[in-house]
Scaffold this motif. Structure first.
Motif, PDB file in Angstrom:
ATOM      1  N   LEU A 183       0.200 -10.141 -51.477  1.00 35.19           N
ATOM      2  CA  LEU A 183       0.073 -10.842 -52.750  1.00 35.19           C
ATOM      3  C   LEU A 183       0.876 -12.141 -52.733  1.00 35.19           C
ATOM      4  O   LEU A 183       1.916 -12.238 -52.091  1.00 35.19           O
ATOM      5  CB  LEU A 183       0.567  -9.968 -53.901  1.00 35.19           C
ATOM      6  CG  LEU A 183      -0.082  -8.593 -54.073  1.00 35.19           C
ATOM      7  CD1 LEU A 183       0.451  -7.922 -55.329  1.00 35.19           C
ATOM      8  CD2 LEU A 183      -1.592  -8.685 -54.092  1.00 35.19           C
ATOM      9  N   SER A 184       0.379 -13.127 -53.480  1.00 36.02           N
ATOM     10  CA  SER A 184       1.108 -14.379 -53.627  1.00 36.02           C
ATOM     11  C   SER A 184       2.341 -14.174 -54.500  1.00 36.02           C
ATOM     12  O   SER A 184       2.490 -13.152 -55.169  1.00 36.02           O
ATOM     13  CB  SER A 184       0.202 -15.431 -54.272  1.00 36.02           C
ATOM     14  OG  SER A 184      -0.046 -15.094 -55.639  1.00 36.02           O
ATOM     15  N   ARG A 185       3.218 -15.175 -54.517  1.00 38.83           N
ATOM     16  CA  ARG A 185       4.422 -15.082 -55.344  1.00 38.83           C
ATOM     17  C   ARG A 185       4.057 -14.924 -56.813  1.00 38.83           C
ATOM     18  O   ARG A 185       4.651 -14.124 -57.533  1.00 38.83           O
ATOM     19  CB  ARG A 185       5.285 -16.324 -55.146  1.00 38.83           C
ATOM     20  CG  ARG A 185       6.579 -16.295 -55.936  1.00 38.83           C
ATOM     21  CD  ARG A 185       7.442 -17.519 -55.648  1.00 38.83           C
ATOM     22  NE  ARG A 185       7.821 -17.582 -54.245  1.00 38.83           N
ATOM     23  CZ  ARG A 185       8.548 -18.567 -53.718  1.00 38.83           C
ATOM     24  NH1 ARG A 185       8.945 -19.574 -54.478  1.00 38.83           N
ATOM     25  NH2 ARG A 185       8.872 -18.551 -52.438  1.00 38.83           N
ATOM     26  N   GLU A 187       1.293 -13.642 -58.034  1.00 42.75           N
ATOM     27  CA  GLU A 187       0.730 -12.300 -58.228  1.00 42.75           C
ATOM     28  C   GLU A 187       1.832 -11.247 -58.254  1.00 42.75           C
ATOM     29  O   GLU A 187       1.782 -10.300 -59.052  1.00 42.75           O
ATOM     30  CB  GLU A 187      -0.281 -11.998 -57.123  1.00 42.75           C
ATOM     31  CG  GLU A 187      -1.585 -12.764 -57.284  1.00 42.75           C
ATOM     32  CD  GLU A 187      -2.487 -12.626 -56.074  1.00 42.75           C
ATOM     33  OE1 GLU A 187      -3.705 -12.785 -56.241  1.00 42.75           O
ATOM     34  OE2 GLU A 187      -1.981 -12.386 -54.948  1.00 42.75           O
ATOM     35  N   ARG A 188       2.846 -11.396 -57.398  1.00 44.40           N
ATOM     36  CA  ARG A 188       3.957 -10.446 -57.419  1.00 44.40           C
ATOM     37  C   ARG A 188       4.698 -10.509 -58.750  1.00 44.40           C
ATOM     38  O   ARG A 188       5.135  -9.484 -59.274  1.00 44.40           O
ATOM     39  CB  ARG A 188       4.918 -10.724 -56.262  1.00 44.40           C
ATOM     40  CG  ARG A 188       4.321 -10.421 -54.901  1.00 44.40           C
ATOM     41  CD  ARG A 188       5.387 -10.315 -53.818  1.00 44.40           C
ATOM     42  NE  ARG A 188       6.107 -11.558 -53.616  1.00 44.40           N
ATOM     43  CZ  ARG A 188       5.751 -12.501 -52.762  1.00 44.40           C
ATOM     44  NH1 ARG A 188       4.643 -12.370 -52.045  1.00 44.40           N
ATOM     45  NH2 ARG A 188       6.488 -13.593 -52.607  1.00 44.40           N
ATOM     46  N   SER A 189       4.812 -11.717 -59.309  1.00 44.93           N
ATOM     47  CA  SER A 189       5.460 -11.859 -60.611  1.00 44.93           C
ATOM     48  C   SER A 189       4.658 -11.166 -61.692  1.00 44.93           C
ATOM     49  O   SER A 189       5.215 -10.502 -62.581  1.00 44.93           O
ATOM     50  CB  SER A 189       5.637 -13.343 -60.944  1.00 44.93           C
ATOM     51  OG  SER A 189       6.260 -13.515 -62.188  1.00 44.93           O
ATOM     52  N   LEU A 190       3.324 -11.271 -61.631  1.00 47.19           N
ATOM     53  CA  LEU A 190       2.480 -10.583 -62.609  1.00 47.19           C
ATOM     54  C   LEU A 190       2.620  -9.071 -62.467  1.00 47.19           C
ATOM     55  O   LEU A 190       2.730  -8.344 -63.473  1.00 47.19           O
ATOM     56  CB  LEU A 190       1.020 -10.998 -62.420  1.00 47.19           C
ATOM     57  CG  LEU A 190      -0.009 -10.260 -63.291  1.00 47.19           C
ATOM     58  CD1 LEU A 190       0.295 -10.433 -64.773  1.00 47.19           C
ATOM     59  CD2 LEU A 190      -1.425 -10.748 -62.970  1.00 47.19           C
ATOM     60  N   ALA A 222      10.053 -18.718 -65.840  1.00 47.62           N
ATOM     61  CA  ALA A 222       8.598 -18.933 -65.809  1.00 47.62           C
ATOM     62  C   ALA A 222       7.782 -17.655 -65.723  1.00 47.62           C
ATOM     63  O   ALA A 222       6.699 -17.563 -66.296  1.00 47.62           O
ATOM     64  CB  ALA A 222       8.237 -19.837 -64.634  1.00 47.62           C
ATOM     65  N   GLY A 223       8.288 -16.651 -65.004  1.00 48.69           N
ATOM     66  CA  GLY A 223       7.498 -15.450 -64.753  1.00 48.69           C
ATOM     67  C   GLY A 223       7.125 -14.714 -66.020  1.00 48.69           C
ATOM     68  O   GLY A 223       5.969 -14.288 -66.188  1.00 48.69           O
TER      69      GLY A 223
END
Length: 241
Positions: A183-185, A187-190, A222-223
């Motif tokens: 997963l992208s950064r 996506e990991r935050s989501l 931001a996340g």
């Protein structure tokens, strides 16, 4: 935590009320429970949301099918790390775990086929924009949700107690070091935000404490805002917390 790179290295308890069936708390068990709970919830929500979605609304279709894609990639990665790293480590520590691991392997092979079927249904809905394609996607979500419920219940009953009893902290650390999340950064935050939604205040504090300071700062700056915006786009309402 087979989705080791997608989620923080959680403290000992994440599931409200503790692990099922009196399973002792440990990081491996806590992470398994967390991801199971997240995926079960999101698949049911996805089925409900898609059932009411206009079949020819391209923006709505895109939001729902992208979420399905994220859940599919997350769960496929979770299974791959369990299959390649976690359960082999458990069997080395406790050879008696081999029969339930073999049962798990057979069950998850079918589950992974359903995950890929959901991805196919999502693509077909995006192209066809028809009621039939949307309904096929909804039914695929429901079928997968039922299968995930059954598989994770069996895993939590048969394998998590063995994991808690036999997997050492050193072996767990080796699994988390070896796992590489696709997963992208963002996506990991989501995924982190989705995980935090069901957590109690104490568990939220524990989850965030398991993050590096830089990641906690990024989440606060931001996340959290991006997660809220993504949930509003998806559900039409902000997250519960």
């Amino acid at each position: 935590m087979p989705a080791a790179a997608a989620l923080p290295r959680f403290p000992l308890r994440t599931a409200p009320g503790g692990p099922p069936g009196g399973v002792p708390a440990c990081r491996a068990v806590a992470s398994e429970l967390l991801l199971h709970r997240l995926v079960r919830r999101e698949l049911r929500l996805l089925a409900e949301l898609s059932a009411w979605a206009p079949a020819d609304d391209a923006d709505r279709t895109r939001a729902l099918t992208r979420h399905a894609d994220l859940l599919g990639r997350l769960l496929l990665h979770h299974h791959a790390v369990e299959r390649e790293l976690l359960w082999p480590a458990l069997v080395r520590a406790a050879p008696a775990a081999l029969p339930p691991v073999q049962r798990w392997t057979a069950a998850v092979a079918g589950l992974d086929v359903r995950l890929r079927g959901l991805s196919t249904a999502a693509r077909q809905w995006a192209v066809a924009a028809s009621d039939r394609a949307r309904d096929t996607f909804t039914l695929a979500c429901l079928d997968l949700a039922d299968a995930v419920d059954a598989q994770t219940a069996e895993e939590e009953r048969d394998l998590l107690p063995l994991l808690a009893a036999h997997l050492s902290p050193a072996a767990w650390a080796e699994v988390t070091r070896a796992a590489r999340c696709p997963l992208s950064r963002r996506e990991r935050s989501l995924v982190l935000g989705l995980a935090l939604e069901d957590a109690s205040a104490a568990d939220r504090a524990r989850l965030l404490a398991g993050l590096p300071a830089s990641t906690r700062l990024a989440w606060r700056l931001a996340g959290r805002r991006r997660h809220r915006a993504a949930v509003v786009r998806l559900r039409g309402a902000p997250p519960a917390r």
